[in-house]
Scaffold this motif. Structure first.
Motif, PDB file in Angstrom:
ATOM      1  N   ALA A 160      -6.094   7.950  23.464  1.00 42.00           N
ATOM      2  CA  ALA A 160      -5.219   7.193  22.573  1.00 42.00           C
ATOM      3  C   ALA A 160      -4.261   6.328  23.389  1.00 42.00           C
ATOM      4  O   ALA A 160      -3.786   6.739  24.442  1.00 42.00           O
ATOM      5  CB  ALA A 160      -4.444   8.140  21.668  1.00 42.00           C
ATOM      6  N   THR A 161      -4.013   5.128  22.878  1.00 42.73           N
ATOM      7  CA  THR A 161      -3.093   4.203  23.535  1.00 42.73           C
ATOM      8  C   THR A 161      -2.220   3.548  22.474  1.00 42.73           C
ATOM      9  O   THR A 161      -2.494   3.638  21.280  1.00 42.73           O
ATOM     10  CB  THR A 161      -3.847   3.099  24.312  1.00 42.73           C
ATOM     11  N   SER A 162      -1.205   2.856  22.938  1.00 46.01           N
ATOM     12  CA  SER A 162      -0.406   2.022  22.045  1.00 46.01           C
ATOM     13  C   SER A 162      -0.075   0.736  22.783  1.00 46.01           C
ATOM     14  O   SER A 162      -0.074   0.696  24.018  1.00 46.01           O
ATOM     15  CB  SER A 162       0.872   2.742  21.609  1.00 46.01           C
ATOM     16  N   ILE A 163       0.162  -0.308  21.997  1.00 44.11           N
ATOM     17  CA  ILE A 163       0.576  -1.590  22.564  1.00 44.11           C
ATOM     18  C   ILE A 163       1.825  -2.033  21.816  1.00 44.11           C
ATOM     19  O   ILE A 163       1.823  -2.108  20.585  1.00 44.11           O
ATOM     20  CB  ILE A 163      -0.511  -2.669  22.410  1.00 44.11           C
ATOM     21  N   THR A 164       2.866  -2.341  22.571  1.00 45.78           N
ATOM     22  CA  THR A 164       4.098  -2.841  21.994  1.00 45.78           C
ATOM     23  C   THR A 164       4.258  -4.311  22.351  1.00 45.78           C
ATOM     24  O   THR A 164       4.126  -4.684  23.517  1.00 45.78           O
ATOM     25  CB  THR A 164       5.313  -2.044  22.510  1.00 45.78           C
ATOM     26  N   TYR A 165       4.512  -5.123  21.330  1.00 43.19           N
ATOM     27  CA  TYR A 165       4.758  -6.549  21.519  1.00 43.19           C
ATOM     28  C   TYR A 165       6.063  -6.667  22.279  1.00 43.19           C
ATOM     29  O   TYR A 165       7.134  -6.465  21.734  1.00 43.19           O
ATOM     30  CB  TYR A 165       4.819  -7.196  20.150  1.00 43.19           C
ATOM     31  N   ALA A 166       5.973  -7.007  23.577  1.00 46.06           N
ATOM     32  CA  ALA A 166       7.139  -6.960  24.453  1.00 46.06           C
ATOM     33  C   ALA A 166       7.947  -8.248  24.465  1.00 46.06           C
ATOM     34  O   ALA A 166       9.167  -8.208  24.395  1.00 46.06           O
ATOM     35  CB  ALA A 166       6.695  -6.626  25.881  1.00 46.06           C
ATOM     36  N   ARG A 167       7.250  -9.393  24.590  1.00 46.15           N
ATOM     37  CA  ARG A 167       7.989 -10.646  24.690  1.00 46.15           C
ATOM     38  C   ARG A 167       7.038 -11.832  24.622  1.00 46.15           C
ATOM     39  O   ARG A 167       5.829 -11.693  24.728  1.00 46.15           O
ATOM     40  CB  ARG A 167       8.764 -10.715  25.999  1.00 46.15           C
ATOM     41  N   ASP A 168       7.657 -13.006  24.438  1.00 48.21           N
ATOM     42  CA  ASP A 168       6.937 -14.272  24.508  1.00 48.21           C
ATOM     43  C   ASP A 168       7.354 -14.960  25.800  1.00 48.21           C
ATOM     44  O   ASP A 168       8.523 -14.930  26.185  1.00 48.21           O
ATOM     45  CB  ASP A 168       7.260 -15.168  23.314  1.00 48.21           C
ATOM     46  N   ILE A 169       6.369 -15.563  26.452  1.00 49.22           N
ATOM     47  CA  ILE A 169       6.600 -16.320  27.680  1.00 49.22           C
ATOM     48  C   ILE A 169       6.019 -17.703  27.418  1.00 49.22           C
ATOM     49  O   ILE A 169       4.829 -17.928  27.581  1.00 49.22           O
ATOM     50  CB  ILE A 169       5.894 -15.661  28.883  1.00 49.22           C
TER      51      ILE A 169
END
Length: 185
Positions: free
Chosen positions: A152-161
């Motif tokens: 299991a994994t998760s992805i968090t929307y961290a930032r826009d570049i």
């Protein structure tokens, strides 16, 4: 070294999908690769070759792969991809849970690969928290991983570049890497 590869399209797409390429590169490299950095830079509907030396001026660079054992360049061949295989991204996405700016990906993926889930998961998250106007879509451009996750994994929307969006990938609560999407028009 030059290794010609053979690919199919996924579903109704008319371009080589980054996840097909990633999965093939993992298999090609053998044993679990570490310190992966995979950049997809050119949309193509053609078959590709892997090179372990810098491409020449006539080569069209599709992607670059590096890991703890070295670097590979993916270049177009003058041969179109002619076949397609089924791919039900909606069925895969239905397995995910959204929680604000995080998408949770379960260990069991029902026959989909881990990279299928990471790319589809971050795209789904972006579509929810950062929808685009008609004619524009989120497109995978890069992933960096300490290793290919197994559970299991998760992805968090961290930032826009600028025009790119970064997601932080966690496995067992520990940072595993980042995934980046750009915008296609």
């Amino acid at each position: 070294m030059r290794s010609d590869r053979h690919f199919t399209f996924k579903a109704k797409r008319d371009y080589l999908h980054s996840t097909s390429l990633f999965d093939d590169l993992v298999a090609f490299r053998g044993a679990s690769p570490r310190q992966i950095d995979f950049r997809f830079s050119h949309k193509t509907g053609k078959q590709v070759s892997y090179l372990d030396t810098l491409p020449g001026p006539a080569d069209v660079l599709v992607a670059e792969w590096s890991d703890a054992d070295g670097r590979l360049y993916v270049v177009e061949r003058n041969e179109p991809i002619r076949e397609a295989v089924g791919y039900d991204e909606a069925a895969l996405v239905s397995r995910f849970a959204l929680d604000g700016r995080t998408v949770h990906i379960p260990a069991e993926l029902g026959g989909f690969s881990r990279i299928d889930a990471l790319v589809a998961g971050f795209k789904h998250l972006l579509q929810q928290v950062s929808p685009l106007d008609a004619g524009r879509k989120h497109a995978f451009v890069r992933i960096r991983l300490a290793h290919v996750p197994e559970g299991a994994t998760s992805i968090t929307y961290a930032r826009d570049i600028g025009a790119f969006s970064q997601g932080d990938i966690l496995e067992d609560g520990k940072l595993l890497g980042q995934i980046f999407f750009g915008i296609w028009t």
